[in-house]
Scaffold this active site. Structure first.
Site, PDB file in Angstrom:
ATOM      1  N   ASP A   1       0.839  -1.210   0.000  1.00  0.00           N
ATOM      2  CA  ASP A   1       0.000   0.000   0.000  1.00  0.00           C
ATOM      3  C   ASP A   1       0.875   1.262   0.000  1.00  0.00           C
ATOM      4  OD1 ASP A   1      -2.367   1.356   0.100  1.00  0.00           O
ATOM      5  OD2 ASP A   1      -2.806   0.927   2.206  1.00  0.00           O
TER       6      ASP A   1
ATOM      7  N   SER B   1      -2.426 -10.174   2.369  1.00  0.00           N
ATOM      8  CA  SER B   1      -2.528 -10.526   3.805  1.00  0.00           C
ATOM      9  C   SER B   1      -1.284 -11.186   4.410  1.00  0.00           C
ATOM     10  CB  SER B   1      -3.745 -11.421   4.100  1.00  0.00           C
ATOM     11  OG  SER B   1      -4.937 -10.674   4.068  1.00  0.00           O
TER      12      SER B   1
HETATM   13  N1  AR6 Z   1       5.822  -5.527  -4.011  1.00  0.00           N
HETATM   14  C1  AR6 Z   1       5.412  -6.821  -3.878  1.00  0.00           C
HETATM   15  N2  AR6 Z   1       5.198  -7.390  -2.676  1.00  0.00           N
HETATM   16  C2  AR6 Z   1       5.428  -6.636  -1.583  1.00  0.00           C
HETATM   17  C3  AR6 Z   1       5.860  -5.288  -1.646  1.00  0.00           C
HETATM   18  C4  AR6 Z   1       6.056  -4.726  -2.940  1.00  0.00           C
HETATM   19  N3  AR6 Z   1       6.464  -3.472  -3.112  1.00  0.00           N
HETATM   20  N4  AR6 Z   1       5.976  -4.815  -0.359  1.00  0.00           N
HETATM   21  C5  AR6 Z   1       5.642  -5.830   0.460  1.00  0.00           C
HETATM   22  N5  AR6 Z   1       5.328  -6.931  -0.271  1.00  0.00           N
HETATM   23  P1  AR6 Z   1       1.565  -6.148   3.054  1.00  0.00           P
HETATM   24  P2  AR6 Z   1      -1.024  -7.173   4.028  1.00  0.00           P
HETATM   25  C6  AR6 Z   1       4.858  -8.264   0.175  1.00  0.00           C
HETATM   26  O1  AR6 Z   1       2.025  -5.896   4.440  1.00  0.00           O
HETATM   27  O2  AR6 Z   1      -0.377  -8.251   4.789  1.00  0.00           O
HETATM   28  C7  AR6 Z   1      -0.608  -2.011   4.891  1.00  0.00           C
HETATM   29  O3  AR6 Z   1      -0.203  -1.160   5.930  1.00  0.00           O
HETATM   30  C8  AR6 Z   1       5.050  -8.612   1.627  1.00  0.00           C
HETATM   31  O4  AR6 Z   1       6.334  -9.193   1.828  1.00  0.00           O
HETATM   32  O5  AR6 Z   1       1.815  -5.107   2.021  1.00  0.00           O
HETATM   33  O6  AR6 Z   1      -2.232  -7.482   3.191  1.00  0.00           O
HETATM   34  C9  AR6 Z   1      -2.051  -1.780   4.467  1.00  0.00           C
HETATM   35  O7  AR6 Z   1      -2.401  -0.410   4.547  1.00  0.00           O
HETATM   36  C10 AR6 Z   1       3.929  -9.600   1.862  1.00  0.00           C
HETATM   37  O8  AR6 Z   1       4.308 -10.915   1.435  1.00  0.00           O
HETATM   38  O9  AR6 Z   1      -0.040  -6.411   2.997  1.00  0.00           O
HETATM   39  C11 AR6 Z   1      -2.808  -2.622   5.427  1.00  0.00           C
HETATM   40  O10 AR6 Z   1      -3.014  -1.946   6.646  1.00  0.00           O
HETATM   41  C12 AR6 Z   1       2.815  -9.135   0.921  1.00  0.00           C
HETATM   42  O11 AR6 Z   1       3.448  -8.274  -0.017  1.00  0.00           O
HETATM   43  C13 AR6 Z   1      -1.909  -3.805   5.659  1.00  0.00           C
HETATM   44  O12 AR6 Z   1      -0.592  -3.342   5.368  1.00  0.00           O
HETATM   45  C14 AR6 Z   1       1.685  -8.376   1.596  1.00  0.00           C
HETATM   46  O13 AR6 Z   1       2.221  -7.533   2.599  1.00  0.00           O
HETATM   47  C15 AR6 Z   1      -2.193  -4.949   4.722  1.00  0.00           C
HETATM   48  O14 AR6 Z   1      -1.397  -6.045   5.074  1.00  0.00           O
END
Ligand code: AR6
Length: 174
Positions: A37, A125
């Site tokens: 995000d 997630s």
């Molecule tokens: N590109 C691809 N994957 C990524 C990237 C990126 N740039 N950055 C992280 N990941 P998350 P959630 C991976 O935390 O668990 C936010 O604060 C990461 O390693 O982005 O759904 C939102 O505002 C993990 O495997 O999303 C919500 O409050 C995956 O993407 C909350 O986090 C998802 O990590 C959502 O949490």
């Protein structure tokens, strides 16, 4: 019979991808956060946040419910749209997998409505929201496999690290 989309795995940063739709792992405020995000809003620029604010002021006054999806502009990203979806927070005591599956299904439905052919997803997630990667990968692959959503022909999972890539690769092989 409608052809199911091809599933592709890529290791990398979703904000560097070129696709018709990039899916954002948002929260229900739609106003930004960390992880995917944060990266999407940073690289996509203020147009995306502005579109999210408009959604909050209109259809989603109380925020976007978990498991649902909504589209905005993709700003400066190499995409036509960002589809924001809200994954469930992992719970050790409650089975929320239907909500996680719904995120993939609803995002694809919205993408197809927009005429998208290529859709890139992060591992929803599995970051801040704490979902175990192996299970998150299984749900992601299963949900996408079950969905035939023309004109979508390619669903790309963009995995940030080796571990996530390996778990998706296993889920795909199963
Ligand atoms: N590109 C691809 N994957 C990524 C990237 C990126 N740039 N950055 C992280 N990941 P998350 P959630 C991976 O935390 O668990 C936010 O604060 C990461 O390693 O982005 O759904 C939102 O505002 C993990 O495997 O999303 C919500 O409050 C995956 O993407 C909350 O986090 C998802 O990590 C959502 O949490």
């Amino acid at each position: 019979m409608t052809t199911r989309p091809t599933i592709v795995l890529v290791r990398g940063d979703i904000t560097e991808q070129h696709a018709d739709v990039l899916v954002n792992a948002a929260n229900s405020s739609l106003l930004g956060g960390g992880g995917v995000d944060g990266a999407i809003h940073r690289r996509g620029g203020p147009e995306i946040l502005s579109a999210c604010r408009d959604l909050r002021a209109s259809h989603y006054g109380k925020g976007l419910p978990t498991g649902q999806a909504v589209a905005t502009t993709a700003g400066r990203l190499h995409a036509r749209h960002v589809v924001h979806t809200v994954g469930p927070v992992w719970s050790p005591t409650q089975d929320r997998s239907a909500l996680l599956a719904s995120c993939y299904e609803e995002s694809l439905r919205v993408a197809a409505e927009l005429g998208a052919r290529t859709v890139a997803f992060p591992a929803l997630s599995t970051g801040v929201y704490g979902w175990p990667l192996d299970d998150g990968a299984r749900i992601a692959v299963r949900s996408v496999r079950a969905a035939a959503r023309p004109p979508v022909t390619e669903v790309r999972f963009v995995l940030f690290d080796e571990e996530a890539y390996a778990r998706f690769d296993e889920a795909l092989a199963a």
